[in-house]
Design a protein around this motif. Structure first.
Motif, PDB file in Angstrom:
ATOM      1  N   ALA A  16      63.545  38.775  15.794  1.00 51.89           N
ATOM      2  CA  ALA A  16      64.744  39.186  16.529  1.00 51.89           C
ATOM      3  C   ALA A  16      64.875  40.704  16.566  1.00 51.89           C
ATOM      4  CB  ALA A  16      65.980  38.552  15.892  1.00 51.89           C
ATOM      5  N   PHE A  17      64.605  41.357  15.452  1.00 42.89           N
ATOM      6  CA  PHE A  17      64.718  42.810  15.354  1.00 42.89           C
ATOM      7  C   PHE A  17      63.716  43.496  16.275  1.00 42.89           C
ATOM      8  CE2 PHE A  17      64.489  46.539  12.111  1.00 42.89           C
ATOM      9  CZ  PHE A  17      65.338  47.307  12.890  1.00 42.89           C
ATOM     10  N   VAL A  18      62.472  43.057  16.229  1.00 41.15           N
ATOM     11  CA  VAL A  18      61.430  43.659  17.067  1.00 41.15           C
ATOM     12  C   VAL A  18      61.706  43.383  18.550  1.00 41.15           C
ATOM     13  CG1 VAL A  18      58.964  43.555  17.624  1.00 41.15           C
ATOM     14  CG2 VAL A  18      59.702  43.675  15.233  1.00 41.15           C
ATOM     15  N   LEU A  19      62.126  42.175  18.870  1.00 37.97           N
ATOM     16  CA  LEU A  19      62.448  41.845  20.262  1.00 37.97           C
ATOM     17  C   LEU A  19      63.626  42.676  20.753  1.00 37.97           C
ATOM     18  CD1 LEU A  19      62.039  40.187  22.826  1.00 37.97           C
ATOM     19  CD2 LEU A  19      63.471  38.408  21.789  1.00 37.97           C
ATOM     20  N   SER A  20      64.648  42.826  19.922  1.00 35.68           N
ATOM     21  CA  SER A  20      65.806  43.624  20.304  1.00 35.68           C
ATOM     22  C   SER A  20      65.404  45.061  20.622  1.00 35.68           C
ATOM     23  CB  SER A  20      66.846  43.602  19.181  1.00 35.68           C
ATOM     24  OG  SER A  20      67.922  44.441  19.507  1.00 35.68           O
ATOM     25  N   ASP A  21      64.570  45.636  19.785  1.00 30.52           N
ATOM     26  CA  ASP A  21      64.119  47.007  20.021  1.00 30.52           C
ATOM     27  C   ASP A  21      63.332  47.098  21.325  1.00 30.52           C
ATOM     28  OD1 ASP A  21      63.679  49.838  18.884  1.00 30.52           O
ATOM     29  OD2 ASP A  21      61.647  49.155  19.380  1.00 30.52           O
ATOM     30  N   TRP A  22      62.450  46.140  21.557  1.00 25.32           N
ATOM     31  CA  TRP A  22      61.633  46.142  22.776  1.00 25.32           C
ATOM     32  C   TRP A  22      62.523  46.003  24.010  1.00 25.32           C
ATOM     33  CZ3 TRP A  22      60.733  42.539  26.663  1.00 25.32           C
ATOM     34  CH2 TRP A  22      59.699  42.855  27.530  1.00 25.32           C
ATOM     35  N   LEU A  23      63.477  45.075  23.954  1.00 22.05           N
ATOM     36  CA  LEU A  23      64.384  44.912  25.089  1.00 22.05           C
ATOM     37  C   LEU A  23      65.161  46.188  25.368  1.00 22.05           C
ATOM     38  CD1 LEU A  23      65.753  41.304  24.506  1.00 22.05           C
ATOM     39  CD2 LEU A  23      64.431  42.100  26.475  1.00 22.05           C
ATOM     40  N   PRO A  63      70.991  53.391   8.850  1.00 19.90           N
ATOM     41  CA  PRO A  63      70.413  54.738   8.979  1.00 19.90           C
ATOM     42  C   PRO A  63      68.886  54.755   8.889  1.00 19.90           C
ATOM     43  CG  PRO A  63      71.580  54.504   6.888  1.00 19.90           C
ATOM     44  CD  PRO A  63      71.848  53.261   7.672  1.00 19.90           C
ATOM     45  N   ASP A  64      68.305  53.748   8.258  1.00 22.68           N
ATOM     46  CA  ASP A  64      66.841  53.687   8.141  1.00 22.68           C
ATOM     47  C   ASP A  64      66.238  52.724   9.170  1.00 22.68           C
ATOM     48  OD1 ASP A  64      67.939  51.441   6.945  1.00 22.68           O
ATOM     49  OD2 ASP A  64      66.525  51.433   5.258  1.00 22.68           O
ATOM     50  N   TYR A  65      66.836  52.694  10.361  1.00 24.71           N
ATOM     51  CA  TYR A  65      66.426  51.813  11.458  1.00 24.71           C
ATOM     52  C   TYR A  65      64.914  51.880  11.708  1.00 24.71           C
ATOM     53  CZ  TYR A  65      66.075  50.031  16.259  1.00 24.71           C
ATOM     54  OH  TYR A  65      65.726  49.331  17.389  1.00 24.71           O
ATOM     55  N   ALA A  66      64.382  53.078  11.881  1.00 24.41           N
ATOM     56  CA  ALA A  66      62.960  53.228  12.230  1.00 24.41           C
ATOM     57  C   ALA A  66      62.049  52.646  11.156  1.00 24.41           C
ATOM     58  CB  ALA A  66      62.624  54.700  12.469  1.00 24.41           C
ATOM     59  N   GLU A  67      62.388  52.887   9.898  1.00 25.41           N
ATOM     60  CA  GLU A  67      61.569  52.362   8.802  1.00 25.41           C
ATOM     61  C   GLU A  67      61.644  50.840   8.744  1.00 25.41           C
ATOM     62  OE1 GLU A  67      63.908  54.787   8.366  1.00 25.41           O
ATOM     63  OE2 GLU A  67      62.642  56.535   8.036  1.00 25.41           O
ATOM     64  N   ARG A  68      62.838  50.297   8.925  1.00 24.70           N
ATOM     65  CA  ARG A  68      63.011  48.843   8.929  1.00 24.70           C
ATOM     66  C   ARG A  68      62.244  48.210  10.089  1.00 24.70           C
ATOM     67  NH1 ARG A  68      67.985  46.566   6.417  1.00 24.70           N
ATOM     68  NH2 ARG A  68      68.907  48.193   5.166  1.00 24.70           N
ATOM     69  N   LEU A  69      62.310  48.858  11.253  1.00 24.97           N
ATOM     70  CA  LEU A  69      61.620  48.336  12.425  1.00 24.97           C
ATOM     71  C   LEU A  69      60.111  48.322  12.202  1.00 24.97           C
ATOM     72  CD1 LEU A  69      61.673  47.325  15.351  1.00 24.97           C
ATOM     73  CD2 LEU A  69      61.634  49.736  16.067  1.00 24.97           C
TER      74      LEU A  69
END
Length: 87
Positions: A16-23, A63-69
């Motif tokens: 879900a996280f990866v798809l959300s970012d891609w969308l 705040p650590d969005y990029a690292e989590r992604l």
């Protein structure tokens, strides 16, 4: 079967996280989706999926969005392709 009957799609949190970012990237930061989607009716489910993901994922506001992604992407790649980073 009714035309308005809801369908449930189950995703892992990483999916879900990866798809959300891609969308987000293809819908708001580029014209990629507009180039791919020729039928405007497709936007209705795309917006529904995107909105549902946005409401469900607290990761989007951390705040650590990029690292989590990147960690989620790495786990999904490993799950799909093993330890082969080329995949």
């Amino acid at each position: 079967m009714k035309d308005d009957e809801a369908i449930t799609i189950k995703l892992t949190r990483d999916q879900a996280f990866v798809l959300s970012d891609w969308l987000y990237e293809v819908m708001f930061r580029s014209d990629a989706l507009q180039e791919i989607v020729s039928d405007r009716a497709v936007w209705s489910p795309v917006y529904a999926i995107s909105g549902t993901l946005d409401k469900s994922l607290s990761e989007l506001f951390q705040p650590d969005y990029a690292e989590r992604l990147e960690a989620a992407r790495a786990r999904l790649r490993a799950e799909m392709y093993g330890d082969d980073e080329e995949g």
